[in-house]
Design an enzyme around this catalytic site. Structure first.
Site, PDB file in Angstrom:
ATOM      1  N   ASP A 296       0.861  -1.173   0.000  1.00 30.24           N
ATOM      2  CA  ASP A 296       0.000   0.000   0.000  1.00 30.24           C
ATOM      3  C   ASP A 296       0.900   1.226   0.000  1.00 30.24           C
ATOM      4  OD1 ASP A 296      -2.104   1.773   0.341  1.00 30.24           O
ATOM      5  OD2 ASP A 296      -2.820   0.920   2.220  1.00 30.24           O
ATOM      6  N   TYR A 475      -4.948   4.458   1.386  1.00 29.15           N
ATOM      7  CA  TYR A 475      -6.014   3.558   0.942  1.00 29.15           C
ATOM      8  C   TYR A 475      -5.806   3.028  -0.470  1.00 29.15           C
ATOM      9  CZ  TYR A 475      -7.722   6.822   4.480  1.00 29.15           C
ATOM     10  OH  TYR A 475      -7.820   7.651   5.577  1.00 29.15           O
ATOM     11  N   HIS A 476      -4.611   2.503  -0.734  1.00 33.10           N
ATOM     12  CA  HIS A 476      -4.301   1.925  -2.042  1.00 33.10           C
ATOM     13  C   HIS A 476      -3.820   0.476  -1.904  1.00 33.10           C
ATOM     14  CE1 HIS A 476      -3.238   6.275  -3.566  1.00 33.10           C
ATOM     15  NE2 HIS A 476      -4.540   6.082  -3.414  1.00 33.10           N
ATOM     16  N   PRO A 477      -4.531  -0.411  -1.216  1.00 36.07           N
ATOM     17  CA  PRO A 477      -4.057  -1.788  -1.076  1.00 36.07           C
ATOM     18  C   PRO A 477      -4.115  -2.538  -2.401  1.00 36.07           C
ATOM     19  CG  PRO A 477      -6.287  -1.600  -0.213  1.00 36.07           C
ATOM     20  CD  PRO A 477      -5.837  -0.207  -0.535  1.00 36.07           C
TER      21      PRO A 477
END
Length: 539
Positions: A296, A475-477
């Protein structure tokens, strides 16, 4: 099972990828598609007003409200909120709306890992296909697609000063930040139409909802995938506390994201065999890579208090100020209510040794302790640099055979020494930019983390500790069902699950490595390409 419960394709998840897939696969009216979504309708007003992300994250109406496992790398086992969209449109209904593709080298590296057809030249047509760039077909932009991309409809003198400070620090000004191939500073383009959020549900699903061959089922929680041997044949789900099943003739498609897709695979019997046996889940097929490789973009929230100047903190401090902000939006669809979380951005190298930009900055004319908390009462701005190519790897794993029990999400932030070194370099770079002459009239003072974390050139650990104190996810998994051919890969280059027929994963979880920027636009591309491959294979 009645014929009404049988479809050609079942898509799990009406997020970004699911909306694109539903549109493309139902273009042929002879193809019946079921789209299931655990969340509800996107008719909530805060979904459509851009600043509404503040009211959607942490809201069970629109967010899964996940929490990470305690993170040792964040100074004291700190756990974090981990928002994921639980609503039609998924994360595109609650995200920051920033339109970024990443770097060409990202996709060329995917290809070099053996994923044929995923190089930069291969994926560019899919980016352009869905795009409707408001400024025209310039450069490598597309027009006429479903996804509207526009300039932001607001202006802040303070952000202009931050931009000038970045230029003074050596970053060139760029008119378009759609790619992050070269360093530069500029204003982000956003997925909006006339001052309203333009989610994947608006762009792709809404135009297809009238098609008789598309069935959209909200508030339907998928319990598990159904198999006949090693062939996926359908799903079991619950809606209104009623258990149901649906069958798929041609394929089941997981589009539940980097958290949801590996979680459903594991509770359905696909994953590391020993782990599944410990959970009490019968093993359908052992794939040890399921849920691994989570990574992430971790950002560091640096807040600078200023002596004067206009920020959102002051605008929303009084009832009159809030009324004026609301009135401007009602009359003109402009101003703070039309803003994405971050308006100004820049791409930079954290050190001279780095070949291409490895740091992305998000700059916000506001400050708060964390999302969900009130804005500070004093004027301030926030700078959030993030490491675009983190080396730390974590995992997402089921904790129960019941898919309704939240999985364990462990990003393992700052566990790799290189990530700690980059974090230290980012704080040095941030301080150098803020110290430039264009910002001097504002007298910026570092409020968080504070100058007690000084650290010399050799004292990386002091600055890495500061970064861990203010570190947060943006919030970029990605990566938990990664594409490849090795023993830990989950899908092949056509996004088919290794060892299982009739089952694909098409979402951010298939990324072998994270892209160099916000991940929503690459997910649109992945879904476009995935849909094209499904249609090719069906011929």
């Amino acid at each position: 099972m009645s014929g009404a419960d049988t479809f050609d394709y079942i898509i799990i998840g009406a997020g970004t990828a699911g909306c694109v897939l539903a549109n493309r696969l139902t273009a042929d009216l002879k193809t019946r598609v079921l789209l299931v979504e655990a969340g509800g309708s996107n008719n909530y007003h805060w979904v459509h007003i851009p600043v509404g992300y503040l009211y959607c994250m942490g809201n069970p109406r629109t967010d899964w409200c996940f929490r990470t496992a305690p993170q040792q790398g964040l100074n004291g086992q700190r756990a974090m909120n981990y928002p994921r969209g639980k609503v039609i449109g998924g994360c595109s209904s609650v995200n920051g709306m920033i339109y970024i593709r990443g770097q060409k080298r990202d996709y060329d590296q995917w290809r070099q890992l053996g994923n044929v057809g995923w190089g930069a030249d291969d994926v560019l047509p899919y980016f352009k296909k869905s795009e409707d760039f408001a400024e025209g077909a310039i450069g490598e932009h597309g027009i006429g697609g479903e996804l509207r991309v526009e300039k932001q409809r607001l202006h802040w003198d303070l952000l202009d000063a931050v931009q000038d400070a970045a230029v003074a620090a050596g970053l060139p000004k760029r008119s378009d930040l759609t790619d992050s191939d070269t360093p530069g500073v500029g204003y982000y383009r956003v997925t909006q139409r006339d001052g309203l959020r333009w989610s994947a549900a608006d762009a792709f699903l809404k135009p297809a909802r009238h098609r008789a061959n598309l069935v959209v089922t909200p508030k339907a929680h998928v319990l598990r995938l159904l198999f006949a041997g090693k062939r996926a044949v359908g799903i079991a789900y619950t809606q209104d506390n009623t258990p149901k099943e649906a069958r798929a003739r041609a394929g089941v498609i997981l589009a539940a994201g980097a958290v949801g897709s590996p979680h459903l695979l594991e509770v359905s019997g696909i994953g590391d065999g020993a782990r599944l046996q410990e959970l009490g889940v019968p093993v359908v097929h052992s794939l040890p890579g399921v849920g691994e490789n989570l990574h992430d973009h971790m950002a560091h929230r640096y807040i600078y208090r200023i002596s004067h100047g206009v920020t959102l903190n002051e605008k929303l401090k009084t009832v009159f100020g809030k009324a004026m902000v609301g009135l401007e939006y009602i009359l003109r669809r402009t101003g703070p209510m039309a803003m994405a979380p971050s308006q100004l951005g820049f791409f930079a190298r954290s050190s001279p040794e780095v070949e291409t930009p490895n740091v992305q900055y998000h700059v916000q004319p506001l400050s708060l302790d964390k999302f969900g908390d009130p804005l500070h009462t004093f004027p301030a701005f926030t700078i959030l640099p993030c490491n675009l190519r983190p080396r730390s790897r974590g995992s997402v794993h089921a904790t129960s055979p019941d898919s309704r029990t939240a999985p364990c999400i462990d990003p393992n932030f700052l566990s790799d020494p290189d990530d700690r070194r980059v974090a230290a370099d980012m704080l040095r770079l941030t301080r150098r930019i803020v110290g430039q002459a264009p910002l001097a009239p504002y007298h910026p003072e570092e409020y968080v983390p504070g100058m007690n974390f000084e650290g010399g050139r050799q004292d990386d650990e002091t600055l890495a500790t500061a970064a861990g104190t203010v570190g947060t996810t943006i919030y970029h998994p990605v990566g938990t069902a990664r594409m490849g051919q090795d023993a830990k890969a989950v899908v092949d280059e056509r996004l088919r699950i290794h060892g299982i027929e009739n089952l694909r994963v098409i979402d951010a979880s298939i990324m072998p490595a994270i892209t160099s920027g916000n991940t929503n636009t690459p997910v649109v591309m992945i879904a476009e390409k995935g849909a094209a491959m499904i249609l090719e294979d069906a011929r």
